[in-house]
Design a protein around this motif. Structure first.
Motif, PDB file in Angstrom:
ATOM      1  N   MET A  56      -1.454  -5.686   9.725  1.00 47.89           N
ATOM      2  CA  MET A  56      -1.567  -5.574  11.174  1.00 47.89           C
ATOM      3  C   MET A  56      -2.084  -6.874  11.792  1.00 47.89           C
ATOM      4  O   MET A  56      -1.606  -7.312  12.847  1.00 47.89           O
ATOM      5  N   ILE A  57      -3.035  -7.506  11.126  1.00 47.92           N
ATOM      6  CA  ILE A  57      -3.608  -8.752  11.635  1.00 47.92           C
ATOM      7  C   ILE A  57      -2.560  -9.867  11.637  1.00 47.92           C
ATOM      8  O   ILE A  57      -2.425 -10.617  12.609  1.00 47.92           O
ATOM      9  N   CYS A  89      -8.211  -0.500  -1.869  1.00 46.59           N
ATOM     10  CA  CYS A  89      -7.422  -1.740  -1.883  1.00 46.59           C
ATOM     11  C   CYS A  89      -6.191  -1.609  -0.991  1.00 46.59           C
ATOM     12  O   CYS A  89      -5.819  -2.547  -0.268  1.00 46.59           O
ATOM     13  N   TYR A  90      -5.549  -0.440  -1.027  1.00 45.95           N
ATOM     14  CA  TYR A  90      -4.369  -0.211  -0.200  1.00 45.95           C
ATOM     15  C   TYR A  90      -4.717  -0.250   1.288  1.00 45.95           C
ATOM     16  O   TYR A  90      -3.955  -0.771   2.107  1.00 45.95           O
ATOM     17  N   ILE A  91      -5.870   0.298   1.659  1.00 42.25           N
ATOM     18  CA  ILE A  91      -6.295   0.253   3.065  1.00 42.25           C
ATOM     19  C   ILE A  91      -6.500  -1.198   3.497  1.00 42.25           C
ATOM     20  O   ILE A  91      -6.105  -1.598   4.600  1.00 42.25           O
ATOM     21  N   GLY A  92      -7.099  -1.995   2.633  1.00 43.59           N
ATOM     22  CA  GLY A  92      -7.356  -3.396   2.961  1.00 43.59           C
ATOM     23  C   GLY A  92      -6.090  -4.190   3.228  1.00 43.59           C
ATOM     24  O   GLY A  92      -5.995  -4.926   4.223  1.00 43.59           O
ATOM     25  N   VAL A  93      -5.078  -4.051   2.375  1.00 46.76           N
ATOM     26  CA  VAL A  93      -3.848  -4.816   2.574  1.00 46.76           C
ATOM     27  C   VAL A  93      -3.066  -4.281   3.764  1.00 46.76           C
ATOM     28  O   VAL A  93      -2.323  -5.032   4.424  1.00 46.76           O
ATOM     29  N   GLY A  94      -3.233  -2.983   4.103  1.00 45.13           N
ATOM     30  CA  GLY A  94      -2.583  -2.437   5.287  1.00 45.13           C
ATOM     31  C   GLY A  94      -3.154  -3.019   6.561  1.00 45.13           C
ATOM     32  O   GLY A  94      -2.411  -3.377   7.495  1.00 45.13           O
ATOM     33  N   ALA A 120       0.823  -1.212   0.000  1.00 43.40           N
ATOM     34  CA  ALA A 120       0.000   0.000   0.000  1.00 43.40           C
ATOM     35  C   ALA A 120       0.853   1.256   0.000  1.00 43.40           C
ATOM     36  O   ALA A 120       0.733   2.106  -0.892  1.00 43.40           O
ATOM     37  N   TYR A 121       1.736   1.399   0.986  1.00 48.21           N
ATOM     38  CA  TYR A 121       2.482   2.657   1.109  1.00 48.21           C
ATOM     39  C   TYR A 121       3.440   2.866  -0.067  1.00 48.21           C
ATOM     40  O   TYR A 121       3.573   3.992  -0.568  1.00 48.21           O
ATOM     41  N   GLY A 122       4.111   1.809  -0.511  1.00 46.69           N
ATOM     42  CA  GLY A 122       5.035   1.944  -1.625  1.00 46.69           C
ATOM     43  C   GLY A 122       4.338   2.404  -2.889  1.00 46.69           C
ATOM     44  O   GLY A 122       4.858   3.250  -3.638  1.00 46.69           O
ATOM     45  N   GLY A 123       3.135   1.857  -3.137  1.00 52.13           N
ATOM     46  CA  GLY A 123       2.372   2.288  -4.299  1.00 52.13           C
ATOM     47  C   GLY A 123       1.979   3.750  -4.213  1.00 52.13           C
ATOM     48  O   GLY A 123       2.077   4.495  -5.192  1.00 52.13           O
ATOM     49  N   LEU A 124       1.533   4.182  -3.029  1.00 50.14           N
ATOM     50  CA  LEU A 124       1.144   5.580  -2.849  1.00 50.14           C
ATOM     51  C   LEU A 124       2.345   6.512  -2.972  1.00 50.14           C
ATOM     52  O   LEU A 124       2.252   7.597  -3.562  1.00 50.14           O
ATOM     53  N   GLN A 125       3.475   6.109  -2.409  1.00 45.97           N
ATOM     54  CA  GLN A 125       4.664   6.956  -2.461  1.00 45.97           C
ATOM     55  C   GLN A 125       5.125   7.173  -3.902  1.00 45.97           C
ATOM     56  O   GLN A 125       5.497   8.292  -4.281  1.00 45.97           O
ATOM     57  N   SER A 126       5.091   6.119  -4.707  1.00 50.16           N
ATOM     58  CA  SER A 126       5.524   6.237  -6.104  1.00 50.16           C
ATOM     59  C   SER A 126       4.637   7.183  -6.895  1.00 50.16           C
ATOM     60  O   SER A 126       5.086   7.790  -7.874  1.00 50.16           O
ATOM     61  N   LEU A 127       3.380   7.329  -6.478  1.00 50.72           N
ATOM     62  CA  LEU A 127       2.422   8.125  -7.238  1.00 50.72           C
ATOM     63  C   LEU A 127       2.299   9.565  -6.764  1.00 50.72           C
ATOM     64  O   LEU A 127       1.718  10.401  -7.463  1.00 50.72           O
ATOM     65  N   GLN A 128       2.816   9.894  -5.569  1.00 52.63           N
ATOM     66  CA  GLN A 128       2.536  11.196  -4.966  1.00 52.63           C
ATOM     67  C   GLN A 128       2.959  12.368  -5.852  1.00 52.63           C
ATOM     68  O   GLN A 128       2.223  13.348  -5.995  1.00 52.63           O
ATOM     69  N   SER A 129       4.166  12.299  -6.426  1.00 48.18           N
ATOM     70  CA  SER A 129       4.650  13.436  -7.208  1.00 48.18           C
ATOM     71  C   SER A 129       3.834  13.645  -8.475  1.00 48.18           C
ATOM     72  O   SER A 129       3.821  14.746  -9.039  1.00 48.18           O
ATOM     73  N   SER A 130       3.129  12.609  -8.938  1.00 46.99           N
ATOM     74  CA  SER A 130       2.307  12.726 -10.148  1.00 46.99           C
ATOM     75  C   SER A 130       0.828  12.841  -9.821  1.00 46.99           C
ATOM     76  O   SER A 130       0.108  13.661 -10.394  1.00 46.99           O
TER      77      SER A 130
END
Length: 464
Positions: free
Chosen positions: A216-217, A207-212, A22-32
């Motif tokens: 934790m689980i 989807c990112y929230i779900g895998v995050g 989740a976080y890696g996908g979001l980080q790669s997209l932030q600048s765009s």
């Protein structure tokens, strides 16, 4: 049959794989994705600035009171909050969740590194092997699994955003602005780049929230609390707050840690350049935002496979040879990026750069983490807190000048930090070769860590 310690390493690795999908996908997209007024890059800068602050005091306090397991779970919850902030991105949602993520980031990573180091020393004591070899192997396994998160997270973004036909429309005028030949500051604001439809963004973030949450689980249910006795003893014999608070800074008295600062900061510089600059000024500019995921998948796959092998190679080649390989690879890529004018007709080259960058990053990540574990076996929490603090400073500096420096100058800065790293790192390696740091199981100066078996469970106890 795998050992209990190796099973715990797998649990940690799989949970981090899920979280950073989740976080890696979001980080790669932030600048765009959140390019308006530099909001995406600003959020990343806030994240790593907050990590610097949390590195100053939170990791030792949380790890010694909660233990590694529950510190990791708490840190993961902070990362999930950032995904919620991206559901309706704005200054009022991204900035607070960026701060929350940053505050949880340093304890999360410090606890992970501490857990793997303890596990490696436990297993080495059981098998009568050298602690540094097992630690290297465990970090290699972790990064082999963890780095593949870039594959899955970015695959999700590319498949979902690829459903919007507008993102693939790249006019010829925009191609003239791509790469380092032009300044590269106004690619998204002065071009025809369009943000994907909101419903596609919501689908991806959901989807990112779900895998995050899944991460934790997995951590809470399946990971053993191997330092439970250590935390119970600490809570029962609590030392002064300021002594724990300043643990990160006290370790800066060790000249080896100070000498490693350029190496550690470079790790932040090279990662942030790839996610913040390469994805925007090369991939999104010339191919479209839907290709960011595919290119970063190549980076993740290369990083993952190389991490596995580089976790085993040091026992045969030594760390220095691998660091040299990483430095030469990054040096060659930086020089090439200075002259390359990206164009859609050169599609394979986009993936070659990301694959080579993944190879180098695999070495920086596995070997630097393992090096900290080997050099500071009795101060693991403070050492890895320093690691996150200085690495995060590299991220912050890179993201801070992202909106007002030309791409050419950004490449020169990364190159300068790399050259400084090449000068300072060998000093520490030479000293370690001449005066090896005694591993915990053989250091008789003052035993602080003991290993025993109770009720069929391996228990690690430490005295602080």
């Amino acid at each position: 049959m795998i050992s209990r310690n190796f099973k715990n390493v797998l649990v940690v690795s799989i949970s981090f794989l899920s979280l950073f999908t989740a976080y890696g996908g979001l980080q790669s997209l932030q600048s765009s994705l959140n390019a308006e007024e530099g909001m995406g890059v600003a959020s990343l800068s806030v994240i790593y600035a907050s990590i610097i602050v949390s590195s100053m005091f939170l990791p030792p306090i949380m790890i010694k009171n909660l233990g590694c397991k529950w510190t990791i779970v708490a840190g993961m919850a902070c990362y999930v909050s950032y995904s919620f902030g991206n559901l309706y991105p704005g200054w009022y949602t991204l900035m607070p969740t960026s701060v929350i993520l940053g505050l949880g980031g340093s304890p999360l990573w410090s606890a992970k590194c501490t857990y793997l180091t303890i596990s490696g020393n436990l297993q080495a004591a059981r098998e009568g092997k050298k602690g540094s070899d097992i630690i290297n192997h465990y970090f290699g396994v972790f990064f082999f699994i963890f780095q593949s998160s870039a594959v899955w997270g970015n695959l999700m973004s590319s498949l979902i955003f690829g459903q919007d036909p507008k993102v693939a429309d790249i006019p010829e005028a925009q191609l003239q602005m791509c790469g380092a030949a032009d300044c590269g500051l106004n690619i998204t604001s002065n071009s025809t780049f369009s943000r994907p439809e909101d419903k596609l963004v919501w689908t991806l973030v959901g989807c990112y929230i779900g895998v995050g949450v899944l991460a934790m689980i997995i951590m809470a249910v399946f990971l053993e609390n191997i330092d439970q006795a250590q935390t119970s003893e600490f809570r029962g014999n609590r030392e002064p707050f300021w002594q724990t608070f300043l643990a990160t800074f006290r370790l800066l008295k060790d000249w080896r840690l100070v000498t490693l600062i350029p190496l550690t900061m470079y790790s932040g510089f090279e990662q942030s350049f790839l996610t913040g600059e390469y994805t925007k000024n090369y991939v999104t500019c010339a191919l479209g935002i839907h290709f960011v995921g595919f290119v970063m998948m190549c980076f993740g796959a290369s990083n993952s496979v190389c991490s596995f092998f580089f976790g085993r190679l040091p026992r045969y080649t030594g760390r220095a040879a691998l660091f040299l390989l990483a430095a030469l690879t990054n040096f060659a890529c930086i020089i090439a990026l200075l002259f390359w004018r990206p164009h859609p007709n050169q599609l394979p080259i986009f993936f070659v750069f990301s694959a080579l960058w993944g190879l180098a990053d695999a070495i920086w990540q596995t070997q630097t983490n393992a090096l900290y574990g080997v050099l500071f076996p009795r101060h693991k929490e403070a050492a890895f807190a320093n690691y996150r603090m200085w690495e995060s400073l590299g991220f912050v500096i890179t993201f801070a000048y992202s909106t007002f420096l030309c791409l050419e100058y950004k490449l020169y800065i990364v190159l300068a930090v790399l050259l400084l790293t090449i000068i300072t790192y060998p000093i520490v390696e030479y000293n370690e070769h001449k005066n090896p740091t005694p591993p915990i199981e053989t250091d008789n100066s003052k035993p602080k860590e003991t290993i025993k078996v109770e009720g069929g469970k391996i228990i690690c106890q430490m005295e602080f």
